[in-house]
Design an enzyme around this catalytic site. Structure first.
Site, PDB file in Angstrom:
ATOM      1  N   THR A 181       1.167  -1.584  -0.258  1.00  0.00           N
ATOM      2  CA  THR A 181      -0.348   0.607   0.012  1.00  0.00           C
ATOM      3  C   THR A 181       1.115   1.131   0.195  1.00  0.00           C
ATOM      4  O   THR A 181       1.081   2.141  -0.607  1.00  0.00           O
ATOM      5  CB  THR A 181      -1.205   0.265   1.305  1.00  0.00           C
ATOM      6  OG1 THR A 181      -1.310  -1.418   1.577  1.00  0.00           O
ATOM      7  CG2 THR A 181      -2.217   1.402   1.179  1.00  0.00           C
ATOM      8  N   GLU A 214       5.304   4.406   6.873  1.00  0.00           N
ATOM      9  CA  GLU A 214       5.828   3.763   8.473  1.00  0.00           C
ATOM     10  C   GLU A 214       4.876   2.384   7.743  1.00  0.00           C
ATOM     11  O   GLU A 214       3.891   1.865   7.548  1.00  0.00           O
ATOM     12  CB  GLU A 214       5.181   3.764   9.095  1.00  0.00           C
ATOM     13  CG  GLU A 214       5.773   5.415  10.597  1.00  0.00           C
ATOM     14  CD  GLU A 214       7.274   5.081  10.519  1.00  0.00           C
ATOM     15  OE1 GLU A 214       7.685   3.859  10.081  1.00  0.00           O
ATOM     16  OE2 GLU A 214       7.776   5.970  10.318  1.00  0.00           O
ATOM     17  N   CYS A 228       4.002  -4.221  13.740  1.00  0.00           N
ATOM     18  CA  CYS A 228       5.615  -4.186  13.048  1.00  0.00           C
ATOM     19  C   CYS A 228       6.921  -4.772  13.820  1.00  0.00           C
ATOM     20  O   CYS A 228       7.191  -4.927  12.841  1.00  0.00           O
ATOM     21  CB  CYS A 228       4.819  -3.402  12.344  1.00  0.00           C
ATOM     22  SG  CYS A 228       4.987  -1.364  13.480  1.00  0.00           S
ATOM     23  N   GLU A 282       9.066   8.603  12.653  1.00  0.00           N
ATOM     24  CA  GLU A 282       8.131   9.691  13.185  1.00  0.00           C
ATOM     25  C   GLU A 282       8.869   9.593  14.940  1.00  0.00           C
ATOM     26  O   GLU A 282      10.104   9.698  14.950  1.00  0.00           O
ATOM     27  CB  GLU A 282       6.666   8.991  13.398  1.00  0.00           C
ATOM     28  CG  GLU A 282       6.069   8.426  12.322  1.00  0.00           C
ATOM     29  CD  GLU A 282       4.616   7.757  12.032  1.00  0.00           C
ATOM     30  OE1 GLU A 282       4.584   7.110  13.145  1.00  0.00           O
ATOM     31  OE2 GLU A 282       3.839   8.244  11.608  1.00  0.00           O
TER      32      GLU A 282
HETATM   33  P1  NAD Z   1      -2.606  -2.062   4.598  1.00  0.00           P
HETATM   34  O1  NAD Z   1      -1.362  -0.774   3.762  1.00  0.00           O
HETATM   35  O2  NAD Z   1      -4.032  -2.506   4.165  1.00  0.00           O
HETATM   36  O3  NAD Z   1      -4.152  -0.923   5.153  1.00  0.00           O
HETATM   37  C1  NAD Z   1      -3.514   0.255   6.009  1.00  0.00           C
HETATM   38  C2  NAD Z   1      -4.437   1.666   5.811  1.00  0.00           C
HETATM   39  O4  NAD Z   1      -4.786   2.223   4.522  1.00  0.00           O
HETATM   40  C3  NAD Z   1      -5.716   1.256   6.315  1.00  0.00           C
HETATM   41  O5  NAD Z   1      -6.624   2.512   6.637  1.00  0.00           O
HETATM   42  C4  NAD Z   1      -6.378   0.750   4.496  1.00  0.00           C
HETATM   43  O6  NAD Z   1      -7.970   1.448   4.177  1.00  0.00           O
HETATM   44  C5  NAD Z   1      -6.166   2.278   4.031  1.00  0.00           C
HETATM   45  N1  NAD Z   1      -5.578   1.766   2.532  1.00  0.00           N
HETATM   46  C6  NAD Z   1      -5.570   0.808   1.780  1.00  0.00           C
HETATM   47  N2  NAD Z   1      -5.531   0.791   1.040  1.00  0.00           N
HETATM   48  C7  NAD Z   1      -5.627   2.199   0.339  1.00  0.00           C
HETATM   49  C8  NAD Z   1      -5.011   2.794  -0.881  1.00  0.00           C
HETATM   50  N3  NAD Z   1      -5.177   2.709  -2.010  1.00  0.00           N
HETATM   51  N4  NAD Z   1      -5.164   4.064  -0.611  1.00  0.00           N
HETATM   52  C9  NAD Z   1      -5.213   4.402   0.429  1.00  0.00           C
HETATM   53  N5  NAD Z   1      -5.219   4.205   2.353  1.00  0.00           N
HETATM   54  C10 NAD Z   1      -5.452   2.875   1.821  1.00  0.00           C
HETATM   55  O7  NAD Z   1      -1.676  -2.792   5.574  1.00  0.00           O
HETATM   56  P2  NAD Z   1      -2.794  -3.076   7.483  1.00  0.00           P
HETATM   57  O8  NAD Z   1      -3.145  -4.596   6.671  1.00  0.00           O
HETATM   58  O9  NAD Z   1      -4.012  -2.308   7.425  1.00  0.00           O
HETATM   59  O10 NAD Z   1      -1.053  -3.599   8.046  1.00  0.00           O
HETATM   60  C11 NAD Z   1      -1.166  -3.852   8.448  1.00  0.00           C
HETATM   61  C12 NAD Z   1       0.332  -3.427   8.102  1.00  0.00           C
HETATM   62  O11 NAD Z   1       0.960  -2.402   8.303  1.00  0.00           O
HETATM   63  C13 NAD Z   1       1.616  -4.525   8.047  1.00  0.00           C
HETATM   64  O12 NAD Z   1       2.801  -4.513   7.206  1.00  0.00           O
HETATM   65  C14 NAD Z   1       2.241  -3.928   9.096  1.00  0.00           C
HETATM   66  O13 NAD Z   1       3.705  -4.170   9.049  1.00  0.00           O
HETATM   67  C15 NAD Z   1       1.960  -2.592   9.234  1.00  0.00           C
HETATM   68  N6  NAD Z   1       2.636  -1.568  10.378  1.00  0.00           N
HETATM   69  C16 NAD Z   1       3.554  -1.133   9.812  1.00  0.00           C
HETATM   70  C17 NAD Z   1       4.162   0.088  11.367  1.00  0.00           C
HETATM   71  C18 NAD Z   1       5.283   0.818  11.509  1.00  0.00           C
HETATM   72  O14 NAD Z   1       5.262   1.954  12.412  1.00  0.00           O
HETATM   73  N7  NAD Z   1       5.786   0.303  10.618  1.00  0.00           N
HETATM   74  C19 NAD Z   1       3.222  -0.226  12.588  1.00  0.00           C
HETATM   75  C20 NAD Z   1       1.878  -0.970  12.476  1.00  0.00           C
HETATM   76  C21 NAD Z   1       1.581  -1.672  11.456  1.00  0.00           C
END
Ligand code: NAD
Length: 480
Positions: free
Chosen positions: A230, A248, A282, A461
């Site tokens: 994403t 992130e 994460c 961040e």
């Molecule tokens: P995801 O990428 O599917 O979704 C994250 C957010 O993005 C959601 O709100 C979703 O609705 C939105 N989204 C999805 N497609 C989009 C698009 N095309 N345009 C705009 N927004 C969009 O991730 P997830 O499954 O919700 O979360 C899990 C992931 O997050 C894992 O990879 C995890 O490692 C990561 N994560 C990273 C951190 C960090 O600080 N690095 C912290 C927590 C989670």
């Protein structure tokens, strides 16, 4: 059934289309509320409200914005039990974890930036040619804040708080999988009469609502936390428009255990760093690397303590692991366990779904799983599973440990267990990740830079880093 509302221009309102998406309780597998399926029109109104609110909000004194953030923090504090329960029901995490970690941290995020903004200062550079340069830092404009489901209010507020503190107005979207505490946050902001349009919370699918937000020419910057694919999609849209972005993303973190470590501490903390929040953090250490001298001892003890972990009702304080957040994610984790077997891995413990009784019989539960016998190049060790699944592998030398740790495209966090300070320093320097924990895990000082290298993201961040991201620096040079 409860219908969640959008929070736009200071009002709690229905989506324009009046269509809704199901929201599931992972503990029972049942739909328990409905989420707005917001479309481009809802997003446009939200962005317009944020634009209109920007001139006044950005010109408030830092101390005035600080007071608003404090009010939000107090509002969270006053409703912490209700928020913790909502987070646990929405996400499947143990209630005691939501009470201990998620909600106190969301409260702290607003409190932290309420004070940080009062101490934030910009640079000045004086030189001997009768010239002084100073850096003006101005809020950027409308900030888009998009967050994932694993630590819902914790991560949502971690973006919104610095964005607002720095003087931006915000259009925020929580994950459609865990929207409830974001909705309760909008109630809190509504109840304290936060000026209309300063914070707008729009619910809906990533592919629809999220995509409309990031594709709008009227947002000025994007702070995103979520999956790397994403993140790559968002970067593709924003980069040609030269918009500021903070991404992130995912992780596949090494947990390195040297044979000179404090064994009990390493075991105890590794249980947490492997399986806390069902391994859906994460920062979880999903690749455990253990020096050969203590490999068998560590493995046996780690497996035996993992065997004793209770997977159960998130409402029960005895449950160490609750439910997996959604059915698709539950199926994804199980498919990776199957893949690990096909790749030649041996399941030392777990590897199976858990069937609970009664109301919980359709919930999504998986036993914490430890896999041995895989090299670092296989998909199980390369790809982010984001569940209660770890691999364990022996190593001989420090150089080998660093090489194994780095043999992955992610670079978010690493944990090192050793009593040799010089070794800890060398490894910290040589491991390519944005965060290193030595003899501890997930200790967070909110002033520190937080973020990853490589496929784990762009930007940092936390502390001043976030306030710098949410402001645009302008150099002013004065000759006198
Ligand atoms: P995801 O990428 O599917 O979704 C994250 C957010 O993005 C959601 O709100 C979703 O609705 C939105 N989204 C999805 N497609 C989009 C698009 N095309 N345009 C705009 N927004 C969009 O991730 P997830 O499954 O919700 O979360 C899990 C992931 O997050 C894992 O990879 C995890 O490692 C990561 N994560 C990273 C951190 C960090 O600080 N690095 C912290 C927590 C989670």
């Amino acid at each position: 059934m409860k219908k969640i509302a959008n929070y736009i221009n200071g009002k709690l309102i229905e989506p324009k289309s009046n269509s809704y998406i199901n929201n599931y309780n992972p503990a029972t597998g049942q739909v328990y509320s409905l989420i707005p399926d917001s479309n481009e029109e809802d997003v446009e109104i939200a962005i317009e409200s944020a634009k209109n609110a920007f001139p006044l909000w950005s010109k408030l004194k830092n101390s005035e914005r600080s007071r608003w953030l404090e009010k939000i923090s107090n509002g969270i504090n006053d409703r912490q039990d209700e928020l913790a329960l909502a987070e646990s029901i929405d996400n499947g995490k143990p209630l005691k974890l939501a009470k201990k970690v998620d909600i106190p941290r969301a409260c702290e995020n607003f409190k932290f930036y309420a004070t940080a903004i009062q101490h934030f200062a910009s640079e000045s550079h004086h030189n001997t040619d009768s010239m002084i340069n100073f850096t003006l830092r101005k809020p950027v404009g409308v900030a888009a804040c998009i967050s994932p489901w694993n630590l819902p209010l914790y991560l949502f507020s971690w973006k919104i708080a610095p964005a607002l503190a720095a003087g931006n107005t915000v259009v925020a979207k929580p994950s459609e999988i865990t929207p409830m505490t974001a909705y309760l946050l909008s109630e809190i902001c509504h109840n304290i009469d936060l000026p209309a349009g300063v914070l707008n919370i729009v619910h809906g699918l990533g592919s629809n609502t999220g995509n409309s937000i990031i594709s709008s020419d009227d947002i000025d910057l994007v702070s995103f936390t979520g999956g790397s694919s994403t993140g790559a999609h968002i970067a593709k849209i924003l980069a040609p428009k030269f918009k500021k972005m903070s991404l992130e993303l995912g992780g596949k973190n090494p947990n390195i255990i040297f044979d000179d470590c404090d064994f009990d501490e390493a075991i105890q903390t590794s249980l947490n760093s492997s399986f806390a929040n069902q391994g859906q953090i994460c920062l979880c250490g999903s690749r455990i690397l253990v020096q050969r001298g203590i490999y068998e001892k560590f493995k046996n003890e780690f497996v035996s303590r993992t065997d004793r972990m209770i997977v159960g009702d998130p409402m029960n304080d005895k449950s160490r692991l609750g439910a997996i957040v959604s059915k698709p994610h539950y199926e994804k984790i199980l498919s990776y366990i199957q893949l690990a077997k096909e790749e030649g891995g041996s399941i030392l413990t777990g590897g199976v779904p858990v069937k609970l009784d009664g109301d919980l019989s359709n919930g999504w539960y998986i036993r914490p799983t430890i896999i041995e016998g895989l090299d670092q190049q296989c998909r199980t060790n390369q790809e982010e599973i984001f569940g209660p699944v770890v691999t364990i592998q022996p190593f001989d030398t420090e150089e080998e440990a660093v090489e194994l740790a780095n043999s992955n495209n992610y670079g978010l966090a690493a944990t090192i267990w050793t009593s040799d300070l010089s070794k800890a320093h060398r490894c910290s320097e040589n491991i390519k990740s944005g965060i290193i924990w030595v003899n501890c895990w997930l200790q967070r000082d909110l002033r520190t830079p937080f973020g990853g290298m490589k496929n784990s993201g762009v930007g940092r961040e936390g502390g001043w880093e976030a306030l710098r991201f949410f402001t645009e620096p302008k150099n002013v040079c004065i000759k006198y």
